[in-house]
Design an enzyme around this catalytic site. Sequence first.
Site, PDB file in Angstrom:
ATOM      1  N   CYS A 116      -5.352  -0.628  -1.323  1.00 22.78           N
ATOM      2  CA  CYS A 116      -4.628  -1.904  -1.269  1.00 22.78           C
ATOM      3  C   CYS A 116      -3.204  -1.801  -1.804  1.00 22.78           C
ATOM      4  O   CYS A 116      -2.392  -2.695  -1.559  1.00 22.78           O
ATOM      5  CB  CYS A 116      -5.393  -2.968  -2.041  1.00 22.78           C
ATOM      6  SG  CYS A 116      -7.062  -3.263  -1.418  1.00 22.78           S
ATOM      7  N   ASN A 156      -8.687 -10.816   2.009  1.00 19.72           N
ATOM      8  CA  ASN A 156      -8.059  -9.608   1.468  1.00 19.72           C
ATOM      9  C   ASN A 156      -7.901  -8.604   2.603  1.00 19.72           C
ATOM     10  O   ASN A 156      -8.877  -8.045   3.088  1.00 19.72           O
ATOM     11  CB  ASN A 156      -8.933  -9.038   0.352  1.00 19.72           C
ATOM     12  CG  ASN A 156      -8.400  -7.749  -0.250  1.00 19.72           C
ATOM     13  OD1 ASN A 156      -7.476  -7.132   0.273  1.00 19.72           O
ATOM     14  ND2 ASN A 156      -8.987  -7.328  -1.352  1.00 19.72           N
ATOM     15  N   HIS A 175      -0.435  -8.722  -3.925  1.00 18.10           N
ATOM     16  CA  HIS A 175      -1.566  -8.385  -3.071  1.00 18.10           C
ATOM     17  C   HIS A 175      -2.550  -9.545  -3.082  1.00 18.10           C
ATOM     18  O   HIS A 175      -2.936 -10.053  -4.140  1.00 18.10           O
ATOM     19  CB  HIS A 175      -2.225  -7.103  -3.582  1.00 18.10           C
ATOM     20  CG  HIS A 175      -3.554  -6.816  -2.980  1.00 18.10           C
ATOM     21  ND1 HIS A 175      -3.798  -6.880  -1.627  1.00 18.10           N
ATOM     22  CD2 HIS A 175      -4.745  -6.469  -3.559  1.00 18.10           C
ATOM     23  CE1 HIS A 175      -5.067  -6.575  -1.396  1.00 18.10           C
ATOM     24  NE2 HIS A 175      -5.654  -6.338  -2.540  1.00 18.10           N
TER      25      HIS A 175
END
Length: 321
Positions: A112, A278, A248
């Site tokens: 990520c 996500n 993020h």
Amino acid sequence: MTKTRIIGTGSYLPLTILSNEHLSTIVDTNDEWIMERTGIKERRIATTETTSSMASAAALLALEDSKVLAEDIDLIIVATFTPDSSMPSVSCKVQGSIGAVHAVCFDLNAACSGFLFALTTAHAYISSGIYKNALIIGAEALSRAIDWTDRGTCVLFGDGAGAVVLSKDSVGFIGSLLGSDGGKGEVLTYSKQMTKNLFDKEIIENSYIQMDGQEVFKFAVRKVPENISQLLEQHHTNIGQIDHFILHQANKRIIQSVAKRLNADENKFPINLNYCGNTSAASIPILIDDLNRGGKLKKNDTLVLSGFGGGLTWGSCLLTW
């Protein structure tokens, strides 16, 4: 000193929407439970799309926004841990798709945090004079890496791609601070299915993303504000000088906790995870594109981009819009 500036953005989300209500028919969960713990209402799921097709779509929009021709791109970096194939890379597939015939291409995996690692890498190339124009993409097809019977993970993730075009300029990228801790990597893992060779006795099958949610949460709410504070201190910048904190998009509670620990205005922390979920390495560039196309980023705004992911990895970038 030569710097690099984001001069164009683009993003792509798959057409298929998976709502919390639909998920509740698949796994033991409900909309209230998911919203309370994550802030996610729905996510996009790739059906006909692939990681490379989503990356290419986002890339074309970023090129259009930047007014840079594909043949003038010198470097393509795709951040992903869910490529269509190990070889050829997603970046090479994108190059072939968009006609960036002069670009050097490679993929980068920092989970990520990948987009931040890719952005920093491209800045190093451009500021050193090796390349002039770069296309940086975060793209993931996470729905193909999820155990859809595990409500601890399947409610979190979505698919998509985001892209930016970078070019040399007198202002733009100010600095970054990246980090890794492989000693704690087992709290968030994904092992693709492997076939054995002549001497192997074990085959890994049905491997999915596995996560110790509590440990990842504790890591994120501690490391992200610490990393941002260290970066700002290095560049003699105060929290109040930041116009937008583009984090993020993993979990709304994490973002709120980071804002609180930084003693920063939560309104400066935009969120789109409510309809994206996500999207791992794609989350930051998708959000940047949302803000850019929504007219919310003004010239010379000061931005912090920050994220965390498997590895464990983390990082923050400070830049002028």
